[in-house]
Design a protein around this motif. Sequence first.
Motif, short mmCIF file in Angstrom:
data_model
loop_
_atom_site.label_atom_id
_atom_site.label_comp_id
_atom_site.label_asym_id
_atom_site.label_seq_id
_atom_site.Cartn_x
_atom_site.Cartn_y
_atom_site.Cartn_z
N GLU A 1 -9.49 16.75 2.00
CA GLU A 1 -8.79 17.75 2.78
C GLU A 1 -8.56 17.24 4.21
N ILE A 2 -9.59 16.64 4.78
CA ILE A 2 -9.49 16.11 6.13
C ILE A 2 -8.55 14.93 6.17
N THR A 3 -8.66 14.04 5.18
CA THR A 3 -7.81 12.85 5.17
C THR A 3 -6.34 13.23 5.03
N ARG A 4 -6.03 14.16 4.12
CA ARG A 4 -4.65 14.60 3.99
C ARG A 4 -4.09 15.10 5.31
N THR A 5 -4.91 15.90 6.00
CA THR A 5 -4.42 16.51 7.22
C THR A 5 -4.28 15.48 8.33
N TRP B 1 -7.41 -8.04 -4.76
CA TRP B 1 -7.25 -6.58 -4.68
C TRP B 1 -7.54 -6.09 -3.26
N ARG B 2 -8.60 -6.58 -2.66
CA ARG B 2 -8.94 -6.15 -1.30
C ARG B 2 -7.85 -6.59 -0.32
N ASN B 3 -7.36 -7.82 -0.44
CA ASN B 3 -6.30 -8.29 0.44
C ASN B 3 -4.99 -7.55 0.20
N LEU B 4 -4.73 -7.23 -1.06
CA LEU B 4 -3.50 -6.50 -1.39
C LEU B 4 -3.50 -5.12 -0.75
N LEU B 5 -4.62 -4.41 -0.83
CA LEU B 5 -4.71 -3.10 -0.20
C LEU B 5 -4.56 -3.20 1.31
N GLU B 6 -5.18 -4.22 1.90
CA GLU B 6 -5.08 -4.39 3.34
C GLU B 6 -3.65 -4.67 3.77
N LEU B 7 -2.98 -5.60 3.09
CA LEU B 7 -1.61 -5.97 3.46
C LEU B 7 -0.64 -4.83 3.23
N THR B 8 -0.88 -4.01 2.23
CA THR B 8 0.06 -2.95 1.88
C THR B 8 -0.11 -1.73 2.77
N PHE B 9 -1.36 -1.38 3.11
CA PHE B 9 -1.59 -0.07 3.73
C PHE B 9 -2.18 -0.09 5.13
N HIS B 10 -2.89 -1.12 5.53
CA HIS B 10 -3.58 -1.06 6.81
C HIS B 10 -2.62 -0.94 7.99
N ASP B 11 -1.43 -1.52 7.86
CA ASP B 11 -0.49 -1.45 8.98
C ASP B 11 0.16 -0.08 9.11
N GLN B 12 0.08 0.75 8.06
CA GLN B 12 0.78 2.02 8.08
C GLN B 12 -0.14 3.24 8.08
N LEU B 13 -1.42 3.05 7.79
CA LEU B 13 -2.35 4.18 7.72
C LEU B 13 -3.37 4.09 8.85
N GLU C 1 -6.95 3.94 10.58
CA GLU C 1 -8.09 3.18 10.08
C GLU C 1 -9.04 4.05 9.25
N GLY C 2 -9.27 5.27 9.66
CA GLY C 2 -10.19 6.13 8.92
C GLY C 2 -9.71 6.51 7.54
N THR C 3 -8.46 6.19 7.20
CA THR C 3 -7.91 6.53 5.89
C THR C 3 -7.59 5.29 5.06
N ALA D 1 -13.43 -1.28 -0.50
CA ALA D 1 -12.48 -2.34 -0.17
C ALA D 1 -12.11 -2.36 1.30
N SER D 2 -12.35 -1.29 2.03
CA SER D 2 -12.06 -1.29 3.46
C SER D 2 -13.19 -1.96 4.25
N GLU D 3 -14.32 -2.25 3.58
CA GLU D 3 -15.47 -2.82 4.28
C GLU D 3 -15.85 -4.21 3.78
N GLY D 4 -15.87 -4.42 2.49
CA GLY D 4 -16.33 -5.68 1.94
C GLY D 4 -16.64 -5.52 0.47
N TYR D 5 -17.44 -6.43 -0.09
CA TYR D 5 -17.68 -6.45 -1.52
C TYR D 5 -19.07 -5.96 -1.91
N ALA D 6 -19.89 -5.63 -0.92
CA ALA D 6 -21.26 -5.20 -1.21
C ALA D 6 -21.26 -3.90 -2.02
N VAL D 7 -22.25 -3.76 -2.88
CA VAL D 7 -22.36 -2.58 -3.73
C VAL D 7 -22.79 -1.39 -2.88
#
Length: 846
Positions: free
Chosen positions: A197-201, A641-653, A655-657, A766-772
């Motif tokens: 709810e918070i992220t959408r808003t 996968w992690r790089n793909l998400l970063e390249l696709t979305f980090h420039d447009q969203l 940081e908290g999302t 994926a926004s942080e790293g590969y640790a479990v």
Amino acid sequence: MRRLLRVIILSGIVLATLLLVVAGTGIFVVRHSFPDYDGTVALTGLDADVEVVRDGNGIPQIYADQPGDLFAAQGYVHAQDRFFEMDFRRHVTAGRLAELFGKDALETDKFVRTLGWRRVAEKELGLLTPTTRAYLDDYARGVNAYLSTHAGSGLSLEYAVLSLQGPDYRPEPWTAADSLAWLKAMAWDLGGNMNDEITRTKLAAKYPVSNIASLYPDYPYDRNEPIIATAALTKGGTFTTAPVETEARRGMLTQGLLKSLDTVDKVAKGLPQLLGRGDGIGSNAWVVSGDHTTTGKPLLANDPHLGATMPGIWSQVGLHCKNVSTRCPYDVSGFSFSGLPGVVIGHNAAISWGFTNLDPDVMDLYLEKFSGPDAVIYDNKVRALSKREETFKVAGQEEVEKIVVRESRHGPIISDVGDDERETGELAAKRLDTSEAFGVALQWTALTPGRTADALFAINRAQTWKAFRAAAAQFEVPSQNLVYADREGHIGYQAPGQVPIRNAGDGDWPVPGWDSRYHWKGYIPFEAMPTEADPDDGIIVTANQAVVPKTYPYHLTDDWDYGYRSQQILDRIRAAGKLDANSMASIQLDTKNRNAETLVPYLLQVQISDEFDRQGQDTLRNWDFTQPADSAAAAYFNVVWRNLLELTFHDQLPEGTWPDGGSRWFEVMRKIIMQPNSGWWDNLATTQRESRDDILREAMVNARAEITTKMARDPGSWQWGRLHKLTLTNQTLGKSGIGVVDKLFNRGPFELGGGSSLVNATSWDASEGYAVTATPSMRMVVDLSDYDKSRWINLTGVSGHAFSSNYTDQTDLWVRGETLPWAFTRGAVEASREHTLTFTKPDKEN
């Protein structure tokens, strides 16, 4: 909300611990708290002797003549093994962490005290049956008996370390409310969609609603089946799997959705993200009828996915009346919470049950329009806020801290104590060109006192599907998917809990608290909640996917898991033929990545000119999409996968999302991968417009460079587990950041296979790293043909004492995917007996 466990330990602990070890007292202090598993102990209030039999893993099986004696002994045993964990939990739920850890914990305390978890728990005591209340008191009596003869380092190593920074601390006696308050913490972790709810808003501050919708795709009913295939209500309001026309109701919900979106567009944009639990927390549970098993009797499997803590969340136990009767009806075994009597998940002599999170929308944020400091506007009238003062003792300072908690009709004003929530009101007011900021109130079902404790004991006693459903009717929060099997051959599913019915809106967005159209008008009746008994196909799978199809007339949530795990489980069961306990357990270890199955064909179509970079791409050829720890292809794909998400979305969203890479992002990527010119592919930092293949190519090239740096140049040396590691972290001292202290209490790292939104759900962000970040917290398979053929395993061990042989004795087995025999009958328990502790009446009571 992870900030509830964010505790910083004073740096003086380091020096004190080093001095302790150097002085040669370390071994004594470490072992001083180890409990005695053998011998005789006098316990006040017993009707007769109680016997505790433990196996080599320290798992206790308790035998008593009366329920009160049974639960008193369980309290003593929990205190033996896990009292510091219990004490820490009650300080969390009471908003009193600062008393232990000083001012750094005060922010957490203020937030919890504003929510009022402990106050609600105390109110619940008066609602419970006299029997349940007596059991809670019996349990507390057992805990306090242990406290009466143990203190300081004799209770736990943590107390020894903490005592070196200040005056001696002696825990207060345990109470029934301490047990109930922990249910509130679990409800917080497992309830509601507030994070979404918070992220959408927050996204709405930057994008129109249509853009945001692309990041929250509809559930893919055409590919991933809901738990129940058909769903409606009879004319009498009872849930049915038979088709019933409900067109009018669907229209009303659509109209409410539009009203909600219209209001949000005007009022509530820019809510900052609260640190929620994310996609990593979920569960798998499924049950199959005897038609699918080698024995002709049902099998039931469960593995809840929770944060990886040290010690683990669960404590195994058996609770056995020596002669089962209406007077002493318990013969139950399974997984319990330290601090709470009874068994939460497991089986008794007649039935077995498991839980996964239903995750309905049971939280709403309301923007409140203030009229001075003590009132708000509601339907154009001034309404007084209720107020109370909360006082905090803080370790290391003499003066107390105080706050005033304000509450509207919707709930506590959480913006009074949270920086993020305060900014929410300010941003909302700014968008409406209003000089005074709005407050933010939280309405949540768990803040209404309820009877979930009654339900837990009733489930432990239930012998039939009818009795099990009657018990579930009292299970109010957190709402769960309950799966069921019995020795008569029946299987079933029940969704319990209080789920609100809204006049307007669907709970996806914050709403105006000054408008009565947005109030809750009640809860979905239990009779109308989804349920199913003995389905024709003999299979029930729950893995946080959609519960019901769109024909169901009530709104549960829009924020299901997207069903990749559940569909993989279903496919495995349907292809398996006849199942036994071992084959059920093998499904729990499934590591197939259905997201990779979708994306890899696109990755392989991209032309990469450099031979060095192509070596990474080549690891994906002929890959079976599974992710064991030693897989080179899995290592490379997940870095891609992690790089793909970063390249696709980090420039447009914001940081908290940024994407965490879980099932929602599987579905988002599945849709845009078929849109090669989608605007999401474009990198806003460049002058040209990038297409899908540009970003796929860059993600693979970047991944090749990253994995080479992190692991090796030769792809033959790549292994997913070398990136994907689990460290079991003590929730308090293990987070000190001080090497010597962390090593005392933490364990690992362990190299794991699996991954986010896989059946073997070893999640990572994926926004942080590969640790479990989250894991199957336990695994169990119950064989209804012979309980002693059942299997179970805990993430850690039953003991919370660092360096005890039972601290992590189950972890290596868990990492390897192995399980332990689950002894239930007295004969099986006797065969594994290694320790015996007997409780007797004190001499003065004989």
